[in-house]
Scaffold this motif. Structure first.
Motif, short mmCIF file in Angstrom:
data_model
loop_
_atom_site.label_atom_id
_atom_site.label_comp_id
_atom_site.label_asym_id
_atom_site.label_seq_id
_atom_site.Cartn_x
_atom_site.Cartn_y
_atom_site.Cartn_z
N VAL A 41 0.99 -1.06 -0.05
CA VAL A 41 -0.04 0.03 -0.04
C VAL A 41 0.80 1.21 0.05
CG1 VAL A 41 -1.83 1.53 1.31
CG2 VAL A 41 -1.87 -1.19 1.30
N ILE A 42 0.42 2.30 -0.99
CA ILE A 42 1.32 3.46 -1.06
C ILE A 42 0.22 4.61 -0.77
CG2 ILE A 42 2.91 4.98 -1.87
CD1 ILE A 42 3.84 2.70 -3.71
N LEU A 43 0.52 5.20 0.40
CA LEU A 43 -0.33 6.38 0.87
C LEU A 43 0.34 7.69 0.30
CD1 LEU A 43 -1.15 5.68 4.44
CD2 LEU A 43 -2.64 5.26 2.48
N PRO A 44 -0.41 8.87 -0.18
CA PRO A 44 0.22 9.85 -0.59
C PRO A 44 0.89 10.97 0.09
CG PRO A 44 -2.35 10.34 -0.58
CD PRO A 44 -1.87 9.06 -0.11
N ASP A 45 0.33 11.25 1.36
CA ASP A 45 1.22 12.52 2.16
C ASP A 45 0.38 12.37 3.43
OD1 ASP A 45 -1.59 13.71 1.66
OD2 ASP A 45 -0.69 15.02 0.14
N ALA A 46 0.77 13.43 4.16
CA ALA A 46 0.27 13.53 5.34
C ALA A 46 -0.40 14.99 5.61
CB ALA A 46 1.03 13.21 6.78
N VAL A 97 -0.65 -7.93 -4.21
CA VAL A 97 -1.48 -7.01 -4.67
C VAL A 97 -1.10 -5.68 -4.41
CG1 VAL A 97 -2.97 -7.06 -2.75
CG2 VAL A 97 -4.30 -6.26 -4.66
N MET A 98 -1.33 -4.61 -5.09
CA MET A 98 -0.87 -3.42 -4.97
C MET A 98 -2.19 -2.40 -4.80
SD MET A 98 2.64 -2.59 -6.75
CE MET A 98 3.19 -1.30 -5.43
N LEU A 99 -2.06 -1.61 -3.67
CA LEU A 99 -3.52 -0.70 -3.33
C LEU A 99 -2.53 0.61 -3.17
CD1 LEU A 99 -6.16 -1.20 -0.98
CD2 LEU A 99 -5.13 1.05 -1.03
N LEU A 100 -3.00 1.52 -4.29
CA LEU A 100 -2.30 2.87 -4.24
C LEU A 100 -3.38 4.08 -4.36
CD1 LEU A 100 -0.22 1.95 -7.61
CD2 LEU A 100 0.48 1.68 -5.33
N VAL A 101 -2.92 4.97 -3.60
CA VAL A 101 -3.57 6.30 -3.56
C VAL A 101 -2.70 7.22 -4.17
CG1 VAL A 101 -4.57 8.10 -2.23
CG2 VAL A 101 -4.49 6.02 -1.25
N ASP A 102 -3.30 7.70 -5.43
CA ASP A 102 -2.29 8.30 -6.47
C ASP A 102 -1.98 9.72 -5.67
OD1 ASP A 102 -1.07 8.87 -8.78
OD2 ASP A 102 -2.67 10.24 -9.70
N TYR A 103 -0.68 10.20 -6.20
CA TYR A 103 -0.16 11.40 -5.82
C TYR A 103 0.37 12.00 -6.92
CZ TYR A 103 2.08 15.41 -3.51
OH TYR A 103 2.47 16.84 -3.37
N ASN A 104 -0.16 13.11 -7.54
CA ASN A 104 0.25 13.82 -8.87
C ASN A 104 0.68 13.01 -10.01
OD1 ASN A 104 -0.05 16.25 -7.48
ND2 ASN A 104 1.90 16.67 -7.17
N GLY A 105 -0.16 12.08 -10.18
CA GLY A 105 0.14 11.02 -11.26
C GLY A 105 0.90 10.17 -10.98
N ALA A 106 1.83 9.94 -9.83
CA ALA A 106 2.99 9.07 -9.71
C ALA A 106 2.27 7.64 -9.68
CB ALA A 106 3.40 9.38 -8.39
N GLY A 107 1.00 7.28 -9.52
CA GLY A 107 0.45 6.26 -9.42
C GLY A 107 0.54 5.38 -10.66
N ALA A 108 0.31 6.20 -11.71
CA ALA A 108 0.20 5.32 -12.98
C ALA A 108 1.37 4.69 -13.56
CB ALA A 108 -0.13 6.38 -14.02
N ALA A 109 2.60 5.19 -13.31
CA ALA A 109 3.89 4.46 -13.64
C ALA A 109 3.95 3.10 -12.66
CB ALA A 109 5.04 5.28 -13.45
N VAL A 110 3.52 3.54 -11.55
CA VAL A 110 3.79 2.17 -10.75
C VAL A 110 2.75 1.05 -11.15
CG1 VAL A 110 3.12 1.33 -8.47
CG2 VAL A 110 4.41 3.62 -8.72
N ALA A 123 -6.86 1.14 -7.26
CA ALA A 123 -6.74 2.48 -7.18
C ALA A 123 -7.55 2.97 -5.97
CB ALA A 123 -7.17 3.51 -8.42
N TYR A 124 -6.97 3.17 -5.03
CA TYR A 124 -7.81 3.76 -3.76
C TYR A 124 -8.06 5.25 -3.57
CZ TYR A 124 -9.00 3.63 1.20
OH TYR A 124 -9.67 3.70 2.69
N ASP A 125 -9.41 5.47 -3.51
CA ASP A 125 -9.55 6.75 -3.44
C ASP A 125 -9.69 7.63 -4.53
OD1 ASP A 125 -10.96 8.60 -1.28
OD2 ASP A 125 -9.46 9.81 -1.83
N ARG A 126 -8.56 7.54 -5.27
CA ARG A 126 -8.18 8.80 -6.27
C ARG A 126 -7.96 7.56 -7.63
NH1 ARG A 126 -3.75 12.11 -3.36
NH2 ARG A 126 -5.11 13.16 -1.95
N PRO A 127 -8.59 7.91 -8.76
CA PRO A 127 -8.65 7.12 -9.76
C PRO A 127 -6.86 7.00 -10.42
CG PRO A 127 -9.45 9.24 -10.54
CD PRO A 127 -9.30 9.02 -9.07
N ILE A 128 -6.68 5.88 -11.05
CA ILE A 128 -5.39 5.87 -11.64
C ILE A 128 -5.19 5.29 -12.93
CG2 ILE A 128 -2.82 4.75 -11.31
CD1 ILE A 128 -3.28 4.76 -8.36
N GLU A 129 -4.58 5.63 -14.09
CA GLU A 129 -4.83 5.03 -15.17
C GLU A 129 -4.21 3.94 -15.23
OE1 GLU A 129 -3.28 6.04 -19.97
OE2 GLU A 129 -2.90 7.35 -18.14
#
Length: 351
Positions: A41-46, A97-110, A123-129
């Motif tokens: 899991v990757i969270l975006p920020d605090a 499995v990977m659960l990603l909250v996108d941050y400034n588009g970084a989730g798409a490459a991941v 894609a959790y909470d925010r859509p990710i291409e």
């Protein structure tokens, strides 16, 4: 989470919409490679919201580990380079499995890297291409509720929406949800006859929102009748400028944060959109477990690009419903009811 009339009213469709098919083994039954039982899991920020560390992390961790799965939950702390580094570390160690909250588009490459390795991406909470699934609240509905709070606030103030001076304060356009919040709000506000008098660039930052709004207010000669704001953090920034100028007008928001709820109780924010984070996290956990166990889930909604979308329904909370957020366990009354808010808590039966 304690039960309450509000939480029970929040649609659990996001959970029940998940249909499981094609079970192909049990990644969580103790067999196979350890990586297959790890949820990354990757969270975006605090900074953009306190929810990521205070709510989402423990809900996701507790839910997955209670089901017998290992978790690797890290926070990118608002840094796209750190986001990529975390992902590379997690992928090198193995993920089921990977659960990603996108941050400034970084989730798409991941998501692209994970897909290349055959790892499903949520894609959790925010859509990710490129994600396989999207779990979030109904973001258009969030916007509609915000827009309705502005329309209702203007009506209560005796203002004609067609002539009202309304400023739009959206979220960061790099966040795919920001457009949905905006579109939902505009749908309702424009139907009521509202047109924006000013619309500064969208951000997820309270201080920047304060600066942007102050500049907009100056450009309008200090006149404003309402402010559509995309979340509570930004609303708090806007309210500091309204306070500075001795103004109280309808202001929207979302997240039911402590600051947001306090502003609602004080009458400085018309309402906040309550999104019971545990319901969203539970839906994501249920989906992740199904994927870790080799199942092929489907959902009854999808995004425009065809991504299966598990949507949880939000609720609008005005001052008379803050107590229900507290009763649900999503706001600590000791933290909420401080200073001038204490009297308001007593008025609305918050203990």
């Amino acid at each position: 989470m304690k039960s309450s009339s509000l939480v029970s009213a929040v649609a659990l469709a996001g959970l029940s919409a998940l249909v499981l098919a094609g079970c192909s083994g049990g990644a969580g039954d103790g067999g196979g490679d350890a990586a297959a039982t790890r949820a990354c899991v990757i969270l975006p920020d605090a900074a953009s919201s306190p929810r990521w560390e205070n709510n989402d992390r423990p809900y996701l961790e507790d839910g997955l580990e209670a089901a017998g799965f290992e978790t690797d939950i890290q926070n990118a702390q608002g840094d796209v380079n750190k986001y990529a580094t975390i992902a590379d570390q997690q992928l090198s160690q193995g993920c089921g499995v990977m659960l990603l909250v996108d941050y400034n588009g970084a989730g798409a490459a991941v998501a692209e890297k994970a897909t290349a390795e055959g790892i499903p991406v949520i894609a959790y909470d925010r859509p990710i291409e490129g994600a396989d699934y999207y779990v979030s609240f109904d973001n258009l509905e969030v916007g509609r509720l915000e827009g309705q709070s502005i329309v209702d606030g203007l009506a209560a103030a005796g203002k004609d929406p067609a002539t009202a001076i309304v400023v739009y304060m959206g979220g960061d356009p790099a966040d795919g949800n920001a457009k949905m919040f905006h579109d939902g709000a505009v749908e309702v506000m424009e139907a009521a006859g509202i047109t924006p008098a000013a619309e500064p660039p969208g951000v997820w930052d309270g201080e920047k929102s304060a600066t942007n709004f102050e500049q907009a207010l100056t450009s309008l000669g200090g006149q404003v009748d309402a402010v559509w704001v995309a979340n509570d953090t930004n609303a708090a920034g806007v309210i500091t400028i309204l306070d500075k100028n001795g103004l109280t007008v309808p202001v929207s928001g979302q997240d039911a944060s402590i600051a947001g709820l306090q502003n609602v109780l004080l009458g400085k924010q018309t309402a906040t959109v309550y999104k019971p984070i545990k319901l969203e996290a539970d839906a994501a956990v249920e989906l992740a477990i199904a994927l870790l166990e080799g199942e092929t889930p489907t959902a009854d909604q999808e995004l425009d690009d065809g991504t299966p979308y598990i949507a949880v329904t939000p609720e609008l909370v005005g001052p008379d419903r803050v107590v229900e957020v507290v009763d649900a366990g999503d706001a600590d009354p000791a933290e909420l009811c401080q200073g001038e808010v204490e009297a308001k808590c007593a008025e609305y039966g918050i203990e």
